[in-house]
Design an enzyme around this catalytic site. Structure first.
Site, PDB file in Angstrom:
ATOM      1  N   ASN A   1      -2.945  14.815  20.727  1.00  0.00           N
ATOM      2  CA  ASN A   1      -2.311  13.910  19.771  1.00  0.00           C
ATOM      3  C   ASN A   1      -1.606  12.757  20.482  1.00  0.00           C
ATOM      4  O   ASN A   1      -0.925  12.980  21.489  1.00  0.00           O
ATOM      5  CB  ASN A   1      -1.282  14.684  18.937  1.00  0.00           C
ATOM      6  CG  ASN A   1      -1.909  15.836  18.169  1.00  0.00           C
ATOM      7  OD1 ASN A   1      -3.052  15.740  17.728  1.00  0.00           O
ATOM      8  ND2 ASN A   1      -1.177  16.929  18.018  1.00  0.00           N
TER       9      ASN A   1
ATOM     10  N   ASP B   1       1.525  27.861  24.652  1.00  0.00           N
ATOM     11  CA  ASP B   1       2.379  27.213  23.648  1.00  0.00           C
ATOM     12  C   ASP B   1       3.350  28.252  23.075  1.00  0.00           C
ATOM     13  O   ASP B   1       2.947  29.375  22.765  1.00  0.00           O
ATOM     14  CB  ASP B   1       1.478  26.618  22.537  1.00  0.00           C
ATOM     15  CG  ASP B   1       2.217  25.635  21.654  1.00  0.00           C
ATOM     16  OD1 ASP B   1       3.238  26.009  21.050  1.00  0.00           O
ATOM     17  OD2 ASP B   1       1.765  24.481  21.554  1.00  0.00           O
TER      18      ASP B   1
ATOM     19  N   HIS C   1      -0.370  15.925  26.615  1.00  0.00           N
ATOM     20  CA  HIS C   1      -0.821  17.322  26.731  1.00  0.00           C
ATOM     21  C   HIS C   1      -2.085  17.499  25.929  1.00  0.00           C
ATOM     22  O   HIS C   1      -2.312  16.809  24.929  1.00  0.00           O
ATOM     23  CB  HIS C   1       0.264  18.303  26.270  1.00  0.00           C
ATOM     24  CG  HIS C   1       0.841  17.996  24.936  1.00  0.00           C
ATOM     25  ND1 HIS C   1       1.805  17.027  24.754  1.00  0.00           N
ATOM     26  CD2 HIS C   1       0.581  18.495  23.710  1.00  0.00           C
ATOM     27  CE1 HIS C   1       2.127  16.954  23.479  1.00  0.00           C
ATOM     28  NE2 HIS C   1       1.381  17.831  22.814  1.00  0.00           N
TER      29      HIS C   1
ATOM     30  N   HIS D   1      -4.203  20.425  23.821  1.00  0.00           N
ATOM     31  CA  HIS D   1      -4.130  21.752  23.201  1.00  0.00           C
ATOM     32  C   HIS D   1      -5.482  22.440  23.331  1.00  0.00           C
ATOM     33  O   HIS D   1      -6.523  21.825  23.073  1.00  0.00           O
ATOM     34  CB  HIS D   1      -3.856  21.631  21.695  1.00  0.00           C
ATOM     35  CG  HIS D   1      -2.547  21.041  21.332  1.00  0.00           C
ATOM     36  ND1 HIS D   1      -1.457  21.812  21.004  1.00  0.00           N
ATOM     37  CD2 HIS D   1      -2.138  19.759  21.208  1.00  0.00           C
ATOM     38  CE1 HIS D   1      -0.436  21.021  20.675  1.00  0.00           C
ATOM     39  NE2 HIS D   1      -0.829  19.767  20.806  1.00  0.00           N
TER      40      HIS D   1
ATOM     41  N   GLN E   1       1.886  13.905  17.187  1.00  0.00           N
ATOM     42  CA  GLN E   1       2.524  14.180  18.477  1.00  0.00           C
ATOM     43  C   GLN E   1       4.019  14.385  18.268  1.00  0.00           C
ATOM     44  O   GLN E   1       4.681  13.585  17.587  1.00  0.00           O
ATOM     45  CB  GLN E   1       2.287  13.019  19.455  1.00  0.00           C
ATOM     46  CG  GLN E   1       2.782  13.329  20.865  1.00  0.00           C
ATOM     47  CD  GLN E   1       2.437  12.237  21.879  1.00  0.00           C
ATOM     48  OE1 GLN E   1       2.033  11.131  21.505  1.00  0.00           O
ATOM     49  NE2 GLN E   1       2.604  12.543  23.152  1.00  0.00           N
TER      50      GLN E   1
HETATM   51  P1  AMP Z   1       2.187  17.969  19.789  1.00  0.00           P
HETATM   52  O1  AMP Z   1       2.519  18.133  18.329  1.00  0.00           O
HETATM   53  O2  AMP Z   1       0.746  17.629  20.032  1.00  0.00           O
HETATM   54  O3  AMP Z   1       3.134  17.018  20.488  1.00  0.00           O
HETATM   55  O4  AMP Z   1       2.360  19.400  20.417  1.00  0.00           O
HETATM   56  C1  AMP Z   1       3.533  19.861  20.984  1.00  0.00           C
HETATM   57  C2  AMP Z   1       3.345  21.332  21.221  1.00  0.00           C
HETATM   58  O5  AMP Z   1       4.266  21.748  22.189  1.00  0.00           O
HETATM   59  C3  AMP Z   1       3.549  22.199  19.974  1.00  0.00           C
HETATM   60  O6  AMP Z   1       2.386  22.986  19.748  1.00  0.00           O
HETATM   61  C4  AMP Z   1       4.753  23.048  20.351  1.00  0.00           C
HETATM   62  O7  AMP Z   1       4.673  24.349  19.831  1.00  0.00           O
HETATM   63  C5  AMP Z   1       4.709  23.039  21.857  1.00  0.00           C
HETATM   64  N1  AMP Z   1       5.968  23.214  22.547  1.00  0.00           N
HETATM   65  C6  AMP Z   1       7.122  22.559  22.306  1.00  0.00           C
HETATM   66  N2  AMP Z   1       8.082  22.955  23.174  1.00  0.00           N
HETATM   67  C7  AMP Z   1       7.506  23.883  23.982  1.00  0.00           C
HETATM   68  C8  AMP Z   1       7.966  24.670  25.076  1.00  0.00           C
HETATM   69  N3  AMP Z   1       9.241  24.595  25.508  1.00  0.00           N
HETATM   70  N4  AMP Z   1       7.108  25.510  25.672  1.00  0.00           N
HETATM   71  C9  AMP Z   1       5.828  25.597  25.238  1.00  0.00           C
HETATM   72  N5  AMP Z   1       5.329  24.886  24.212  1.00  0.00           N
HETATM   73  C10 AMP Z   1       6.149  24.038  23.581  1.00  0.00           C
END
Ligand code: AMP
Ligand code: ZN
Length: 134
Positions: A86, A30, A99, A101, A93
């Site tokens: 999420n 992440d 995805h 985590h 989300q």
């Molecule tokens: P969510 O809130 O469950 O949708 O999580 C999205 C996650 O994606 C967050 O922890 C972000 O920090 C991560 N994220 C967003 N864009 C990127 C990216 N380009 N590369 C890696 N992680 C990302």
């Protein structure tokens, strides 16, 4: 999905720090980690959330989560790992491509990922058992 950043990352169109890749998944770090080693499991085929993800992919994702969590725990010598996922903006989300985590945890790290416990009321218990029993 033309405009999905996780589709592009999962399929290698955008470079990422990749811990693992197979025909169905990519596991990346992440970019805004909650803790050192915060990783994301991304399916290569687009699914917005757990409801859209085919069952066989969900099964594979769960097994992969176990493997990645074990590797993070060993590799970073941490005390525990949160596996979080999420679905929908109300649930936190922000990227609408399924995805999982994986967040390495240390005793006393106070990341604040957990909820403040409430109280299961009689009314809620009856309502939930009536409407949500499978
Ligand atoms: P969510 O809130 O469950 O949708 O999580 C999205 C996650 O994606 C967050 O922890 C972000 O920090 C991560 N994220 C967003 N864009 C990127 C990216 N380009 N590369 C890696 N992680 C990302
Ligand atoms: Zn996607």
């Amino acid at each position: 999905m033309d405009n999905c950043i996780f589709c592009k990352i999962a399929n290698g169109e955008i470079p990422s720090a990749t811990l693992y890749e197979d025909e169905d998944f990519r596991v990346i770090l992440d970019v805004n980690p909650a803790a050192k080693g915060h990783a994301l499991i991304l399916p290569k085929a687009h699914a917005a959330n757990i409801f859209e993800l085919p069952d066989d992919k969900l099964q594979k994702a769960a097994l992969l989560a176990k493997k990645v969590a074990a590797k993070l725990k060993d590799g970073l010598n941490c005390d525990g790992v949160n596996v979080l996922q999420n679905n929908g903006s109300a649930a936190g989300q922000t990227v609408y491509h399924f995805h999982m985590h994986l967040i390495p945890r240390r005793e006393g790290d106070n990341l604040g990922l957990l909820w403040k416990p409430g109280k299961l009321t009689d009314e809620d218990r009856l309502d939930i058992l009536e409407h949500c029993s499978l």
